[in-house]
Design a protein around this motif. Structure first.
Motif, PDB file in Angstrom:
ATOM      1  N   UNK A 357      22.268  69.928  41.334  1.00  0.00           N
ATOM      2  CA  UNK A 357      21.210  70.147  42.331  1.00  0.00           C
ATOM      3  C   UNK A 357      21.596  71.344  43.184  1.00  0.00           C
ATOM      4  N   UNK A 358      20.607  72.200  43.469  1.00  0.00           N
ATOM      5  CA  UNK A 358      20.852  73.416  44.229  1.00  0.00           C
ATOM      6  C   UNK A 358      19.789  73.553  45.311  1.00  0.00           C
ATOM      7  N   UNK A 359      20.217  73.682  46.568  1.00  0.00           N
ATOM      8  CA  UNK A 359      19.317  73.886  47.696  1.00  0.00           C
ATOM      9  C   UNK A 359      19.990  74.813  48.695  1.00  0.00           C
ATOM     10  N   UNK A 360      19.290  75.882  49.053  1.00  0.00           N
ATOM     11  CA  UNK A 360      19.836  76.851  50.007  1.00  0.00           C
ATOM     12  C   UNK A 360      21.220  77.339  49.591  1.00  0.00           C
ATOM     13  N   UNK A 361      21.352  77.598  48.282  1.00  0.00           N
ATOM     14  CA  UNK A 361      22.570  78.176  47.707  1.00  0.00           C
ATOM     15  C   UNK A 361      23.751  77.223  47.662  1.00  0.00           C
ATOM     16  N   UNK A 362      23.542  75.933  48.054  1.00  0.00           N
ATOM     17  CA  UNK A 362      24.609  74.949  48.011  1.00  0.00           C
ATOM     18  C   UNK A 362      24.447  74.074  46.769  1.00  0.00           C
ATOM     19  N   UNK A 363      25.572  73.806  46.088  1.00  0.00           N
ATOM     20  CA  UNK A 363      25.546  73.103  44.815  1.00  0.00           C
ATOM     21  C   UNK A 363      26.154  71.709  44.936  1.00  0.00           C
ATOM     22  N   UNK A 364      25.609  70.773  44.162  1.00  0.00           N
ATOM     23  CA  UNK A 364      26.213  69.442  44.044  1.00  0.00           C
ATOM     24  C   UNK A 364      25.825  68.869  42.686  1.00  0.00           C
ATOM     25  N   UNK A 365      26.785  68.251  42.015  1.00  0.00           N
ATOM     26  CA  UNK A 365      26.500  67.675  40.703  1.00  0.00           C
ATOM     27  C   UNK A 365      27.753  67.177  40.031  1.00  0.00           C
ATOM     28  N   UNK A 366      27.577  66.637  38.838  1.00  0.00           N
ATOM     29  CA  UNK A 366      28.690  66.128  38.048  1.00  0.00           C
ATOM     30  C   UNK A 366      28.519  66.523  36.595  1.00  0.00           C
ATOM     31  N   UNK A 367      29.634  66.757  35.933  1.00  0.00           N
ATOM     32  CA  UNK A 367      29.635  67.016  34.501  1.00  0.00           C
ATOM     33  C   UNK A 367      30.768  66.219  33.864  1.00  0.00           C
ATOM     34  N   UNK A 368      30.664  66.022  32.572  1.00  0.00           N
ATOM     35  CA  UNK A 368      31.727  65.367  31.814  1.00  0.00           C
ATOM     36  C   UNK A 368      32.077  66.234  30.616  1.00  0.00           C
ATOM     37  N   UNK A 369      33.351  66.560  30.478  1.00  0.00           N
ATOM     38  CA  UNK A 369      33.830  67.337  29.334  1.00  0.00           C
ATOM     39  C   UNK A 369      34.224  66.345  28.248  1.00  0.00           C
ATOM     40  N   UNK A 370      33.564  66.439  27.095  1.00  0.00           N
ATOM     41  CA  UNK A 370      33.738  65.471  26.017  1.00  0.00           C
ATOM     42  C   UNK A 370      34.544  66.064  24.878  1.00  0.00           C
ATOM     43  N   UNK A 371      35.426  65.226  24.329  1.00  0.00           N
ATOM     44  CA  UNK A 371      36.231  65.600  23.177  1.00  0.00           C
ATOM     45  C   UNK A 371      35.786  64.770  21.984  1.00  0.00           C
ATOM     46  N   UNK A 372      35.751  65.367  20.820  1.00  0.00           N
ATOM     47  CA  UNK A 372      35.374  64.697  19.575  1.00  0.00           C
ATOM     48  C   UNK A 372      33.999  64.038  19.748  1.00  0.00           C
ATOM     49  N   UNK A 373      33.001  64.861  20.081  1.00  0.00           N
ATOM     50  CA  UNK A 373      31.615  64.412  20.219  1.00  0.00           C
ATOM     51  C   UNK A 373      31.455  63.241  21.163  1.00  0.00           C
ATOM     52  N   UNK A 374      32.091  63.306  22.303  1.00  0.00           N
ATOM     53  CA  UNK A 374      31.848  62.312  23.338  1.00  0.00           C
ATOM     54  C   UNK A 374      32.743  61.099  23.306  1.00  0.00           C
ATOM     55  N   UNK A 375      33.734  61.053  22.433  1.00  0.00           N
ATOM     56  CA  UNK A 375      34.632  59.900  22.395  1.00  0.00           C
ATOM     57  C   UNK A 375      35.435  59.821  23.693  1.00  0.00           C
TER      58      UNK A 375
END
Length: 445
Positions: A357-375
């Motif tokens: 999410x981005x508002x007034x140049x400020x960012x917030x969010x989550x990601x997940x780095x997956x190995x072997x197709x999400x295992x």
């Protein structure tokens, strides 16, 4: 990938049009006044209409050979005034003799529109219940079926909430009911070209829409509808194709954390009730774009560093084979909210997914780095600003003593080491390290 520049142009054009037509009404309602009297009457009419004082530095008008009104050095009485260097109104003499307002051309030169000053006019413009006219004309004056044939402007500057000033040039040729027959809007002095063109299709409320920006195109069809009850709807279907993201945002004085060429599909929708003005219609604008960037680079984030160090990472780059997702934008009183969902990044055999999410140049969010197709998933959170984004482990992930135990609790740090190695391969960190030089054998005594 927003259309806030179009929104700003529409607001600016509406303000210019009101000013020019208001000047025209003051002129044709008078009986051969002097130039000074014309300037005084325009200032008085503007203040009565909008509740804001107006200074007109100079005014000149003539009936022959062609009726023309020229105003110069105009400024509103505000802490940060709206200023206009010159406006020229050319009328049709034959229509004027029959007390009908028909403008051949309205030309604007060097108009400056600070956002906070323009907001003072919100809700003070004409409304549909007043008969749909842009201005209330004194009897027996009326507007022609096409009151304005052509609007041209040069160096119209919009200054936004962050004090970023953007200049636009353009022109519109009108049909009846203020429908654009053709229109062109472009960012002044920008390379590569950033330009919007509209062409009406056979008198329908449909326009062929062509946008050139960032070395690519964003073409499609736009529509304007009057709904039951008098409500208004603006919609569009557009297809961005091979648009350089950095070139796109730089054309509008912005910076980005992603580099690459984007393609995809965009939809736009805006609605307003019959009692609302054009500004309200544009403030309701919602866009959705599904996009793909191949290849892509996160120019200010090093995800590998965040995973391998289990700490906060700022700066660096992250190369990707592909980045896809959906961007939704919605205007609010606090600015445009941008929501990125279903984000997926791929590089080699590894992937990452998340939301932002981005508002007034400020960012917030989550990601997940997956190995072997999400295992295996390494959870990360994104924060900071667009200029200085940062990525770090989530609180749950940091509960482990090492990356391995954070990803697969109880397995141990050996897995963590393998995770780190794979992430470095994914994000360009798999470089051969120099072999330490062997120390010379010590001589025996």
């Amino acid at each position: 990938m927003t259309f806030s520049p179009v929104r700003r142009w529409l607001l600016g054009s509406a303000a210019v049009l009101l000013l020019g037509i208001g000047a025209l009404v003051a002129f044709v309602s008078s009986r051969l006044p002097s130039d000074d009297e014309v300037a005084a009457r325009i200032s008085e009419a503007f203040a009565q209409r909008f509740g804001v004082g107006l200074k007109v530095g100079g005014a000149h008008w003539a009936l022959l050979p062609t009726p023309v009104l020229v105003l110069s050095d105009i400024a509103t009485d505000q802490p940060r005034p709206v200023t206009l260097r010159r406006v020229t109104v050319q009328l049709q003499l034959s229509q004027l003799l029959h007390r009908v307002i028909a403008v051949d051309a309205l030309e604007i030169e060097s108009l400056v529109l600070p956002r906070e000053s323009v907001r003072a006019f919100r809700g003070k413009g004409p409304k549909p219940q007043e008969g749909g006219d842009l201005v209330a004309l004194p009897a027996p004056w009326t507007l022609a079926p096409v009151p304005l044939e052509r609007l041209r402007w040069r160096d119209v500057v919009w200054i936004d909430r962050r004090d970023i000033a953007l200049a636009y040039d353009g022109e519109i040729a009108f049909d009846a009911q203020w429908r654009p027959r053709q229109a062109r809007v472009e960012r002044a002095g920008v390379t590569p070209l950033a330009r919007l063109r509209l062409d009406r299709e056979a008198g329908q409320d449909r326009w062929r829409t062509r946008i050139d920006v960032g070395g690519g195109t964003w073409n499609g069809v736009s529509r304007f509808e009057t709904l039951p009850g008098g409500a208004l709807r603006l919609s569009a279907e557009l297809d961005p194709h091979q648009i350089d993201i950095e070139g796109l945002v730089q054309a509008f004085g912005r910076r980005t954390s992603v580099a690459g060429k984007v393609s995809g599909h965009s939809t736009l929708m805006a609605e307003a009730g019959k009692a609302q003005d054009l500004g309200a219609l544009m403030r309701s604008l919602h866009t959705r774009t599904t996009f793909s960037v191949q290849p892509a680079t996160l120019t200010k984030l090093d995800i590998a560093k965040a995973v391998t160090t289990a700490g906060i990472s700022r700066g660096g780059t992250t190369p990707l084979d592909e980045l896809t997702g959906t961007l939704d934008t919605q205007g609010t009183e606090d600015g445009i909210v941008m929501r990125y969902t279903n984000l997926k990044a791929r590089s080699g055999v590894l992937t990452a997914s998340g939301n932002l999410r981005l508002l007034n140049r400020q960012m917030s969010g989550e990601i997940a780095v997956d190995l072997v197709d999400g295992v295996v998933g390494v959870p990360l959170k994104i924060g900071g600003s667009v200029a200085e984004p940062e990525v770090s482990m989530t609180g749950g992930a940091l509960a482990g003593a090492a990356v391995g135990s954070a990803v697969l609790p109880g397995v141990g740090t050996a897995i963590g080491a393998r995770v780190g190695q794979q992430v470095e391969k994914l994000f360009g960190g798999d470089k051969k390290k120099p072999v330490p030089a062997k120390s010379a054998p010590k001589s025996k005594p």
